[in-house]
Motif scaffolding. Structure first.
Motif, PDB file in Angstrom:
ATOM      1  N   TYR A   1      62.547  45.535  11.049  1.00 47.67           N
ATOM      2  CA  TYR A   1      61.644  46.118  10.069  1.00 47.67           C
ATOM      3  C   TYR A   1      61.318  47.548  10.492  1.00 47.67           C
ATOM      4  O   TYR A   1      61.309  47.863  11.685  1.00 47.67           O
ATOM      5  CB  TYR A   1      60.321  45.343  10.001  1.00 47.67           C
ATOM      6  CG  TYR A   1      60.393  43.939   9.453  1.00 47.67           C
ATOM      7  CD1 TYR A   1      60.083  43.671   8.120  1.00 47.67           C
ATOM      8  CD2 TYR A   1      60.731  42.874  10.278  1.00 47.67           C
ATOM      9  CE1 TYR A   1      60.113  42.366   7.625  1.00 47.67           C
ATOM     10  CE2 TYR A   1      60.771  41.570   9.787  1.00 47.67           C
ATOM     11  CZ  TYR A   1      60.462  41.325   8.461  1.00 47.67           C
ATOM     12  OH  TYR A   1      60.495  40.035   7.973  1.00 47.67           O
ATOM     13  N   GLY A   2      61.014  48.401   9.526  1.00 48.76           N
ATOM     14  CA  GLY A   2      60.456  49.715   9.814  1.00 48.76           C
ATOM     15  C   GLY A   2      58.959  49.682   9.595  1.00 48.76           C
ATOM     16  O   GLY A   2      58.441  48.802   8.896  1.00 48.76           O
ATOM     17  N   ALA A   3      58.242  50.633  10.181  1.00 48.31           N
ATOM     18  CA  ALA A   3      56.789  50.717   9.971  1.00 48.31           C
ATOM     19  C   ALA A   3      56.337  52.141  10.279  1.00 48.31           C
ATOM     20  O   ALA A   3      56.771  52.735  11.266  1.00 48.31           O
ATOM     21  CB  ALA A   3      56.046  49.718  10.852  1.00 48.31           C
ATOM     22  N   HIS A   4      55.477  52.679   9.418  1.00 50.02           N
ATOM     23  CA  HIS A   4      55.006  54.049   9.577  1.00 50.02           C
ATOM     24  C   HIS A   4      53.545  54.174   9.152  1.00 50.02           C
ATOM     25  O   HIS A   4      53.056  53.396   8.335  1.00 50.02           O
ATOM     26  CB  HIS A   4      55.808  55.027   8.695  1.00 50.02           C
ATOM     27  CG  HIS A   4      57.287  54.835   8.739  1.00 50.02           C
ATOM     28  ND1 HIS A   4      58.007  54.389   7.654  1.00 50.02           N
ATOM     29  CD2 HIS A   4      58.173  55.013   9.744  1.00 50.02           C
ATOM     30  CE1 HIS A   4      59.286  54.314   7.977  1.00 50.02           C
ATOM     31  NE2 HIS A   4      59.414  54.676   9.246  1.00 50.02           N
TER      32      HIS A   4
ATOM     33  N   HIS B   1      64.991  49.456   9.879  1.00 53.79           N
ATOM     34  CA  HIS B   1      64.632  50.483  10.852  1.00 53.79           C
ATOM     35  C   HIS B   1      64.804  51.873  10.253  1.00 53.79           C
ATOM     36  O   HIS B   1      65.606  52.086   9.341  1.00 53.79           O
ATOM     37  CB  HIS B   1      65.493  50.336  12.109  1.00 53.79           C
ATOM     38  CG  HIS B   1      64.999  49.280  13.044  1.00 53.79           C
ATOM     39  ND1 HIS B   1      65.637  48.971  14.229  1.00 53.79           N
ATOM     40  CD2 HIS B   1      63.915  48.456  12.997  1.00 53.79           C
ATOM     41  CE1 HIS B   1      64.984  48.018  14.868  1.00 53.79           C
ATOM     42  NE2 HIS B   1      63.936  47.684  14.132  1.00 53.79           N
ATOM     43  N   THR B   2      64.068  52.828  10.788  1.00 53.75           N
ATOM     44  CA  THR B   2      63.984  54.161  10.213  1.00 53.75           C
ATOM     45  C   THR B   2      65.229  54.995  10.509  1.00 53.75           C
ATOM     46  O   THR B   2      65.704  55.042  11.642  1.00 53.75           O
ATOM     47  CB  THR B   2      62.744  54.881  10.762  1.00 53.75           C
ATOM     48  OG1 THR B   2      61.605  54.034  10.608  1.00 53.75           O
ATOM     49  CG2 THR B   2      62.496  56.172  10.016  1.00 53.75           C
ATOM     50  N   HIS B   3      65.721  55.678   9.470  1.00 49.93           N
ATOM     51  CA  HIS B   3      66.867  56.573   9.625  1.00 49.93           C
ATOM     52  C   HIS B   3      66.418  57.902  10.231  1.00 49.93           C
ATOM     53  O   HIS B   3      65.260  58.321  10.082  1.00 49.93           O
ATOM     54  CB  HIS B   3      67.520  56.823   8.265  1.00 49.93           C
ATOM     55  CG  HIS B   3      68.078  55.590   7.633  1.00 49.93           C
ATOM     56  ND1 HIS B   3      69.314  55.075   7.937  1.00 49.93           N
ATOM     57  CD2 HIS B   3      67.546  54.744   6.717  1.00 49.93           C
ATOM     58  CE1 HIS B   3      69.540  53.986   7.236  1.00 49.93           C
ATOM     59  NE2 HIS B   3      68.469  53.751   6.485  1.00 49.93           N
TER      60      HIS B   3
ATOM     61  N   GLN C   1      63.383  57.642   6.156  1.00 45.75           N
ATOM     62  CA  GLN C   1      63.542  56.558   5.193  1.00 45.75           C
ATOM     63  C   GLN C   1      63.818  55.242   5.913  1.00 45.75           C
ATOM     64  O   GLN C   1      64.515  55.205   6.927  1.00 45.75           O
ATOM     65  CB  GLN C   1      64.667  56.880   4.211  1.00 45.75           C
ATOM     66  CG  GLN C   1      64.385  58.097   3.347  1.00 45.75           C
ATOM     67  CD  GLN C   1      65.502  58.372   2.342  1.00 45.75           C
ATOM     68  OE1 GLN C   1      66.550  57.750   2.366  1.00 45.75           O
ATOM     69  NE2 GLN C   1      65.260  59.324   1.449  1.00 45.75           N
ATOM     70  N   ALA C   2      63.276  54.162   5.352  1.00 47.20           N
ATOM     71  CA  ALA C   2      63.440  52.849   5.980  1.00 47.20           C
ATOM     72  C   ALA C   2      63.513  51.735   4.942  1.00 47.20           C
ATOM     73  O   ALA C   2      63.130  50.605   5.203  1.00 47.20           O
ATOM     74  CB  ALA C   2      62.297  52.585   6.956  1.00 47.20           C
ATOM     75  N   GLY C   3      64.005  52.059   3.760  1.00 47.27           N
ATOM     76  CA  GLY C   3      64.163  51.038   2.733  1.00 47.27           C
ATOM     77  C   GLY C   3      62.867  50.727   1.998  1.00 47.27           C
ATOM     78  O   GLY C   3      61.874  51.464   2.085  1.00 47.27           O
ATOM     79  N   ASP C   4      62.876  49.623   1.281  1.00 45.83           N
ATOM     80  CA  ASP C   4      61.744  49.254   0.425  1.00 45.83           C
ATOM     81  C   ASP C   4      60.465  49.058   1.234  1.00 45.83           C
ATOM     82  O   ASP C   4      60.495  48.688   2.414  1.00 45.83           O
ATOM     83  CB  ASP C   4      62.053  47.954  -0.319  1.00 45.83           C
ATOM     84  CG  ASP C   4      63.151  48.117  -1.357  1.00 45.83           C
ATOM     85  OD1 ASP C   4      63.425  49.261  -1.755  1.00 45.83           O
ATOM     86  OD2 ASP C   4      63.729  47.089  -1.750  1.00 45.83           O
ATOM     87  N   ARG C   5      59.347  49.285   0.576  1.00 47.84           N
ATOM     88  CA  ARG C   5      58.036  49.002   1.168  1.00 47.84           C
ATOM     89  C   ARG C   5      57.716  47.519   0.917  1.00 47.84           C
ATOM     90  O   ARG C   5      57.514  47.105  -0.218  1.00 47.84           O
ATOM     91  CB  ARG C   5      56.965  49.898   0.547  1.00 47.84           C
ATOM     92  CG  ARG C   5      57.269  51.378   0.710  1.00 47.84           C
ATOM     93  CD  ARG C   5      56.156  52.254   0.166  1.00 47.84           C
ATOM     94  NE  ARG C   5      56.554  53.653   0.159  1.00 47.84           N
ATOM     95  CZ  ARG C   5      55.711  54.689   0.105  1.00 47.84           C
ATOM     96  NH1 ARG C   5      54.395  54.465   0.038  1.00 47.84           N
ATOM     97  NH2 ARG C   5      56.158  55.924   0.095  1.00 47.84           N
ATOM     98  N   LEU C   6      57.657  46.765   2.007  1.00 51.16           N
ATOM     99  CA  LEU C   6      57.479  45.321   1.899  1.00 51.16           C
ATOM    100  C   LEU C   6      56.011  44.904   1.965  1.00 51.16           C
ATOM    101  O   LEU C   6      55.629  43.883   1.370  1.00 51.16           O
ATOM    102  CB  LEU C   6      58.235  44.621   3.020  1.00 51.16           C
ATOM    103  CG  LEU C   6      59.726  44.925   3.139  1.00 51.16           C
ATOM    104  CD1 LEU C   6      60.311  44.172   4.335  1.00 51.16           C
ATOM    105  CD2 LEU C   6      60.471  44.583   1.857  1.00 51.16           C
ATOM    106  N   ALA C   7      55.199  45.653   2.719  1.00 52.01           N
ATOM    107  CA  ALA C   7      53.804  45.256   2.951  1.00 52.01           C
ATOM    108  C   ALA C   7      53.022  46.468   3.425  1.00 52.01           C
ATOM    109  O   ALA C   7      53.596  47.495   3.804  1.00 52.01           O
ATOM    110  CB  ALA C   7      53.726  44.136   3.967  1.00 52.01           C
ATOM    111  N   CYS C   8      51.712  46.335   3.425  1.00 55.64           N
ATOM    112  CA  CYS C   8      50.834  47.457   3.748  1.00 55.64           C
ATOM    113  C   CYS C   8      49.567  46.934   4.420  1.00 55.64           C
ATOM    114  O   CYS C   8      49.030  45.891   4.035  1.00 55.64           O
ATOM    115  CB  CYS C   8      50.488  48.206   2.458  1.00 55.64           C
ATOM    116  SG  CYS C   8      49.431  49.663   2.648  1.00 55.64           S
ATOM    117  N   VAL C   9      49.098  47.656   5.428  1.00 52.99           N
ATOM    118  CA  VAL C   9      47.867  47.321   6.136  1.00 52.99           C
ATOM    119  C   VAL C   9      46.905  48.496   6.022  1.00 52.99           C
ATOM    120  O   VAL C   9      47.261  49.629   6.364  1.00 52.99           O
ATOM    121  CB  VAL C   9      48.135  47.021   7.627  1.00 52.99           C
ATOM    122  CG1 VAL C   9      46.839  46.590   8.331  1.00 52.99           C
ATOM    123  CG2 VAL C   9      49.209  45.959   7.790  1.00 52.99           C
ATOM    124  N   ASN C  10      45.699  48.257   5.540  1.00 50.43           N
ATOM    125  CA  ASN C  10      44.713  49.325   5.394  1.00 50.43           C
ATOM    126  C   ASN C  10      44.109  49.697   6.751  1.00 50.43           C
ATOM    127  O   ASN C  10      43.690  48.824   7.519  1.00 50.43           O
ATOM    128  CB  ASN C  10      43.591  48.895   4.444  1.00 50.43           C
ATOM    129  CG  ASN C  10      43.980  49.031   2.999  1.00 50.43           C
ATOM    130  OD1 ASN C  10      44.396  50.104   2.546  1.00 50.43           O
ATOM    131  ND2 ASN C  10      43.856  47.954   2.233  1.00 50.43           N
TER     132      ASN C  10
END
Length: 210
Positions: A110-113, A188-190, A198-207
């Motif tokens: 997974y990617g995360a930013h 994973h992030t390019h 870029q890391a593909g679709d946004r699957l989830a989000c944490v505030n």
């Protein structure tokens, strides 16, 4: 990589930072899967402010969007009920980010930013990546701006139990009110020009609130 043992005075964050020692070196990322009996703090709690500018601590379960929800899922790759815990701690001119997840798909990248806006009903509501030195062109795909020193990247790979831990330390503190969420992406992030960040679709989000 340099990590620091942080204590923001909240019981829910003590589990996040267990086992994180100190060290020297330049800011970098470290990805490791926790042992199967290690999980984020109990789910269902809302974002809580940490101590000092740029600090925050959040735990929760992923669920469909609702106002005030700590964690939102948009895709079955981050299942409803999966656990997440985030700790952000700023000290001086450095910021440490720690992300833990449990209950995601096993053995998956997974990617995360860090992103600029809060989680919303739609995946794109979280806005672009937060950048210490902002690129005038958004979405930014120039490696000069879209890199793991100018942004906060928390890519991870889950273990056989769907759990993972990721952490990074950067040489800056987020500007107040401009960093509002951590988004989990499909890959994973390019890093190549034209695709950097870029890391593909946004699957989830944490505030988070920084």
């Amino acid at each position: 990589m340099r990590t620091t043992r942080t204590a923001v005075g909240l019981a829910l964050t003590s589990l996040l930072l267990a086992g994180c020692g100190g060290g020297g070196g330049t800011p970098s990322q470290h990805h490791a899967s926790p042992s199967p009996n290690t999980s984020p703090s109990p789910a269902g709690t809302s974002p809580s402010p940490g101590q000092g500018a740029g600090s925050a601590a959040v735990t929760g379960q992923f669920a469909p969007y609702a106002s005030g929800a700590p964690a939102v899922t948009y895709d079955e790759a981050v299942p409803e009920g999966a656990n997440v815990a985030v700790d952000v701690h700023a000290a001086g001119d450095r910021t440490e980010f720690v992300l833990r997840v449990r209950g995601l798909q096993p053995d998956r990248a997974y990617g995360a930013h860090l992103h600029t806006k809060p989680c919303g009903p739609n995946p794109d509501d979280s806005g672009p990546h937060y950048q210490n030195d902002p690129d005038s062109h958004q979405p930014s795909t120039d490696p000069k701006y879209a890199n793991d020193k100018n942004e906060a990247w928390l890519d991870f790979t889950t273990d056989s139990q769907g759990a993972a831990k990721s952490e990074t330390t950067v040489d800056w503190v987020p500007r107040s009110g401009e960093a509002r969420s951590i988004v989990i992406h499909a890959e994973h992030t390019h890093t190549d020009p034209g695709h950097a960040g870029q890391a593909g679709d946004r699957l989830a989000c944490v505030n988070v609130l920084l």
